[in-house]
Design an enzyme around this catalytic site. Structure first.
Site, PDB file in Angstrom:
ATOM      1  N   THR A  42       0.796  -1.282  -0.140  1.00  0.00           N
ATOM      2  CA  THR A  42       0.033   0.087  -0.017  1.00  0.00           C
ATOM      3  C   THR A  42       0.935   1.121   0.037  1.00  0.00           C
ATOM      4  OG1 THR A  42      -1.862  -1.020   1.139  1.00  0.00           O
ATOM      5  CG2 THR A  42      -1.763   1.340   1.529  1.00  0.00           C
ATOM      6  N   THR A 119       1.516  -4.468   4.122  1.00  0.00           N
ATOM      7  CA  THR A 119       1.398  -4.926   5.543  1.00  0.00           C
ATOM      8  C   THR A 119       0.595  -6.305   5.902  1.00  0.00           C
ATOM      9  OG1 THR A 119      -1.035  -3.827   5.758  1.00  0.00           O
ATOM     10  CG2 THR A 119       1.052  -2.567   6.525  1.00  0.00           C
TER      11      THR A 119
HETATM   12  N1  ASP Z   1      -2.756  -5.177   0.669  1.00  0.00           N
HETATM   13  C1  ASP Z   1      -1.727  -4.156   1.003  1.00  0.00           C
HETATM   14  C2  ASP Z   1      -0.549  -5.082   1.026  1.00  0.00           C
HETATM   15  O1  ASP Z   1      -0.450  -5.905   1.962  1.00  0.00           O
HETATM   16  C3  ASP Z   1      -2.019  -3.784   2.568  1.00  0.00           C
HETATM   17  C4  ASP Z   1      -0.911  -2.804   2.967  1.00  0.00           C
HETATM   18  O2  ASP Z   1       0.018  -2.701   2.541  1.00  0.00           O
HETATM   19  O3  ASP Z   1      -1.226  -1.952   3.893  1.00  0.00           O
HETATM   20  O4  ASP Z   1       0.312  -4.730   0.288  1.00  0.00           O
END
Ligand code: ASP
Length: 355
Positions: A42, A119
């Site tokens: 993200t 994340t």
């Molecule tokens: N879907 C994203 C990921 O894991 C969520 C994030 O990075 O906050 O790449």
């Protein structure tokens, strides 16, 4: 002629893709040297106006350009490993990341490493590197819960704090950490606890290792579990299986028959499974598949108090290995690396999980 130009553009593109990009316009010999390895997530995504979904949009260079003042903290260079949402991550890509980070840690000119990562699987990715790297230098995973096109992107602040941590001598000897929203978590204990909140990474009963305030690191906790397993050339197939009321054991049977070399069975309570799953586990053990029993309960360790319907015996009596307080997704990575290094040597594997 056109082919030659095409080749030159590809070659130049590859060079740019691999060559480090420097924040700020010159090196300052007084400052520490920090390398950011960018993998996507993200933090590097923007909302696609057509679909409304988040899509990979920012390169490592663009990521650091959005962080004013970085060049006063350290000489920061960026290397792009990939640019994917971490829901698409695999242990094989983490293996490539581990090789890259090990190379950087072995370089005397590098004082610390930051990894920007999605994340969703950051806790596992950080733990994979915690197991396969060995250095006193800080390795700091960070990311963002809000993407770069949101009203309050948290990525730039998280990158600034991660670089402050990676550049600080006070942050050495913590192994690999996960740092978002100023809190510093151990890779072994950290979990993503909230689907959308910026304060999502927490470490439960272990607690935070510390936090960043201004440009200062507050160290409040130490690592008690740190293990190192050399990165193997090939990772064995290890399957994680959740269990629940009414589970019929078919997922265990399928995993064994589709070639799994190891299973992590996420039991209920302190590591209990029902009769059907217990019978399937015995089948797995008969096929020399290593079986780890973890618990889906948030805190606490697995205890050898439960066995099959025969009563008396426990799952460890049958040859299962208990995961201690390591949660299932991470137990899978430890078993993967343990099998790759020691094969199905139950004593060696038990030692790894007794840690
Ligand atoms: N879907 C994203 C990921 O894991 C969520 C994030 O990075 O906050 O790449």
């Amino acid at each position: 002629m056109r082919i030659r130009i095409g080749f030159a553009v590809c070659f130049l593109g590859t060079l740019l893709f691999l060559s480090p990009v420097l924040a700020g316009d010159k090196w300052n010999a007084e400052l520490p040297n920090i390398v950011i390895v960018s993998t996507g997530g993200t933090i590097a995504e923007k909302t696609d106006p057509k679909t409304g979904g988040a899509v990979p949009a920012l390169s490592g260079k663009e990521l650091i350009a959005a962080v004013p003042g970085l060049a006063e903290i350290a000489n920061v260079s960026v290397q792009q490993l990939c640019n994917i949402d971490s829901s698409q991550m695999t242990p094989e890509i983490w293996g490539r990341l581990s090789r890259k980070v090990n190379e950087l840690l072995a370089d005397d000119k590098v004082d610390g490493v930051v990894v920007t990562h999605g994340t969703d699987t950051m806790a596992e990715g950080a733990y994979f590197l915690d197991l396969t790297t060995r250095s006193d230098k800080p390795v700091v995973f960070t990311g963002a819960m809000n993407d770069a096109s949101s009203a309050n992107p948290d990525g730039p602040g998280n990158i600034m704090n991660a670089v402050i941590q990676a550049a600080s001598v006070e942050a050495r000897n913590w192994g690999v950490t996960v740092t978002l929203n100023r809190y510093i978590n151990s890779a072994r204990a950290v979990r993503k606890t909230q689907t959308i909140n910026m304060q999502t990474f927490m470490s439960g009963e272990k607690g935070y290792l510390g936090y960043i305030s201004g440009k200062k690191i507050y160290r409040i906790n130490e690592r008690v579990h740190r293990q190192y397993l050399p990165l193997p050339k090939k990772l064995p197939k290890v399957v994680y299986i959740a269990t629940y009321a009414g589970a019929d054991g078919s997922l265990v049977l399928h995993a064994v028959d589709s070639g799994a070399k190891g299973l992590v069975v996420d039991g209920v309570g302190a590591g209990n499974v029902n009769k059907a799953v217990y019978e399937a586990i015995k089948y797995a053990l008969s096929r020399k598949v290593a079986v780890i029993i973890s618990s889906s309960v948030y805190y606490g360790a697995v205890e050898p108090v439960y066995g099959g319907p025969g009563g008396g015996k426990t799952l460890s009596d049958d040859g299962c290995i208990l995961a201690g307080n390591l949660k299932g997704h991470k137990a899978r990575l430890l078993l993967m690396l343990g099998l790759a290094n020691y094969g199905n040597d139950s004593e060696k594997l038990k030692e790894l999980f007794d840690n």
